[in-house]
Design a protein around this motif. Structure first.
Motif, mmCIF file in Angstrom:
data_model
loop_
_atom_site.group_PDB
_atom_site.id
_atom_site.type_symbol
_atom_site.label_atom_id
_atom_site.label_comp_id
_atom_site.label_asym_id
_atom_site.label_seq_id
_atom_site.Cartn_x
_atom_site.Cartn_y
_atom_site.Cartn_z
ATOM 1 N N ALA A 50 48.524 38.084 37.926
ATOM 2 C CA ALA A 50 48.891 39.050 36.888
ATOM 3 C C ALA A 50 50.205 39.751 37.220
ATOM 4 N N ASP A 51 50.409 40.065 38.492
ATOM 5 C CA ASP A 51 51.638 40.682 38.981
ATOM 6 C C ASP A 51 51.752 40.344 40.463
ATOM 7 N N PRO A 52 52.782 40.799 41.163
ATOM 8 C CA PRO A 52 52.981 40.372 42.550
ATOM 9 C C PRO A 52 51.818 40.673 43.504
ATOM 10 N N HIS A 53 50.922 41.593 43.141
ATOM 11 C CA HIS A 53 49.832 41.923 44.065
ATOM 12 C C HIS A 53 48.448 41.825 43.428
ATOM 13 N N THR A 54 48.335 41.233 42.246
ATOM 14 C CA THR A 54 47.050 41.123 41.556
ATOM 15 C C THR A 54 46.842 39.697 41.062
ATOM 16 N N ILE A 55 45.651 39.152 41.367
ATOM 17 C CA ILE A 55 45.289 37.841 40.839
ATOM 18 C C ILE A 55 44.010 37.981 40.031
ATOM 19 N N GLU A 56 43.759 37.001 39.182
ATOM 20 C CA GLU A 56 42.534 36.989 38.395
ATOM 21 C C GLU A 56 41.702 35.785 38.811
ATOM 22 N N ILE A 57 40.418 36.025 39.025
ATOM 23 C CA ILE A 57 39.485 34.962 39.398
ATOM 24 C C ILE A 57 38.347 34.983 38.390
ATOM 25 N N GLU A 58 38.017 33.822 37.860
ATOM 26 C CA GLU A 58 36.900 33.676 36.936
ATOM 27 C C GLU A 58 35.625 33.543 37.750
ATOM 28 N N LEU A 59 34.742 34.533 37.601
ATOM 29 C CA LEU A 59 33.464 34.548 38.294
ATOM 30 C C LEU A 59 32.354 34.176 37.310
ATOM 31 N N GLU A 60 31.119 34.095 37.779
ATOM 32 C CA GLU A 60 29.996 33.801 36.886
ATOM 33 C C GLU A 60 29.890 34.833 35.777
ATOM 34 N N ASP A 61 30.191 36.096 36.087
ATOM 35 C CA ASP A 61 30.087 37.189 35.129
ATOM 36 C C ASP A 61 31.306 37.337 34.238
ATOM 37 N N GLY A 62 32.355 36.579 34.492
ATOM 38 C CA GLY A 62 33.583 36.697 33.718
ATOM 39 C C GLY A 62 34.778 36.919 34.634
ATOM 40 N N PRO A 63 35.962 37.113 34.062
ATOM 41 C CA PRO A 63 37.163 37.286 34.876
ATOM 42 C C PRO A 63 37.172 38.629 35.598
ATOM 43 N N GLN A 64 37.736 38.619 36.818
ATOM 44 C CA GLN A 64 37.825 39.842 37.625
ATOM 45 C C GLN A 64 39.186 39.870 38.309
ATOM 46 N N ALA A 65 39.826 41.045 38.325
ATOM 47 C CA ALA A 65 41.113 41.225 39.000
ATOM 48 C C ALA A 65 40.865 41.593 40.458
ATOM 49 N N PHE A 66 41.680 41.036 41.347
ATOM 50 C CA PHE A 66 41.619 41.322 42.778
ATOM 51 C C PHE A 66 43.020 41.621 43.275
ATOM 52 N N GLN A 67 43.117 42.551 44.213
ATOM 53 C CA GLN A 67 44.389 42.883 44.849
ATOM 54 C C GLN A 67 44.576 41.970 46.064
ATOM 55 N N ILE A 68 45.809 41.518 46.275
ATOM 56 C CA ILE A 68 46.102 40.688 47.445
ATOM 57 C C ILE A 68 47.110 41.397 48.334
ATOM 58 N N THR A 69 47.095 41.036 49.606
ATOM 59 C CA THR A 69 48.020 41.630 50.564
ATOM 60 C C THR A 69 49.295 40.798 50.635
ATOM 61 N N GLU A 70 50.275 41.349 51.279
ATOM 62 C CA GLU A 70 51.556 40.664 51.471
ATOM 63 C C GLU A 70 51.344 39.339 52.221
ATOM 64 N N GLU A 71 50.407 39.334 53.175
ATOM 65 C CA GLU A 71 50.147 38.142 53.988
ATOM 66 C C GLU A 71 49.572 36.990 53.161
ATOM 67 N N LEU A 72 48.878 37.296 52.060
ATOM 68 C CA LEU A 72 48.252 36.255 51.241
ATOM 69 C C LEU A 72 49.145 35.732 50.123
ATOM 70 N N LYS A 73 50.306 36.333 49.937
ATOM 71 C CA LYS A 73 51.154 35.938 48.813
ATOM 72 C C LYS A 73 51.566 34.470 48.872
ATOM 73 N N ASP A 74 51.895 33.958 50.062
ATOM 74 C CA ASP A 74 52.284 32.548 50.174
ATOM 75 C C ASP A 74 51.109 31.628 49.869
#
Length: 126
Positions: free
Chosen positions: A72-96
């Motif tokens: 969604a943006d440089p520090h937020t990803i969306e993951i589709e779970l059983e219950d529906g889509p959910q936003a998660f924050q990622i760290t600088e180390e996980l960006k690559d």
């Protein structure tokens, strides 16, 4: 006159950007103003800290599975779970790692919840 106006605008911009910045771990600088917290302050004057401020609350790490929907943006990803889509924050180390994921990829991940926000600690393809 234009020179001083330009200098003033530049200084204002620097102050605003600095005041609204974040720390290296992505957290807001709101509580780092240097103001004394509520309380008597006697312990702080003796070089001691309150127990509540020196201990971090234990956060439970949880494992999840889902489908990577995208970033969604440089520090937020969306993951589709059983219950529906959910936003998660990622760290600088996980960006690559996240940059190499393709939309629709099945993933497993470890995350923590803090005050209603989900933070991914590790992520990998299934």
């Amino acid at each position: 006159m234009k020179f001083w106006r330009l200098i003033g605008m530049w200084l204002l911009a620097v102050v605003l950007v600095t005041a609204c910045g974040t720390t290296e771990d992505g957290q807001s600088n709101e509580n780092e103003s240097g103001m004394e917290e509520q309380g008597s302050g006697a312990d702080d004057q003796n070089g001691e800290q309150d127990e509540a401020t020196s201990e971090e609350p234990a956060t439970e790490q949880m494992t999840g599975e889902g489908t990577y929907n995208g970033q969604a943006d440089p520090h937020t990803i969306e993951i589709e779970l059983e219950d529906g889509p959910q936003a998660f924050q990622i760290t600088e180390e996980l960006k690559d790692t996240v940059a190499n994921l393709k939309e629709g990829t099945e993933i497993t991940f470890i995350y923590e919840e803090e005050e209603g926000t989900y933070y991914i600690k590790s992520i990998q393809e299934k």
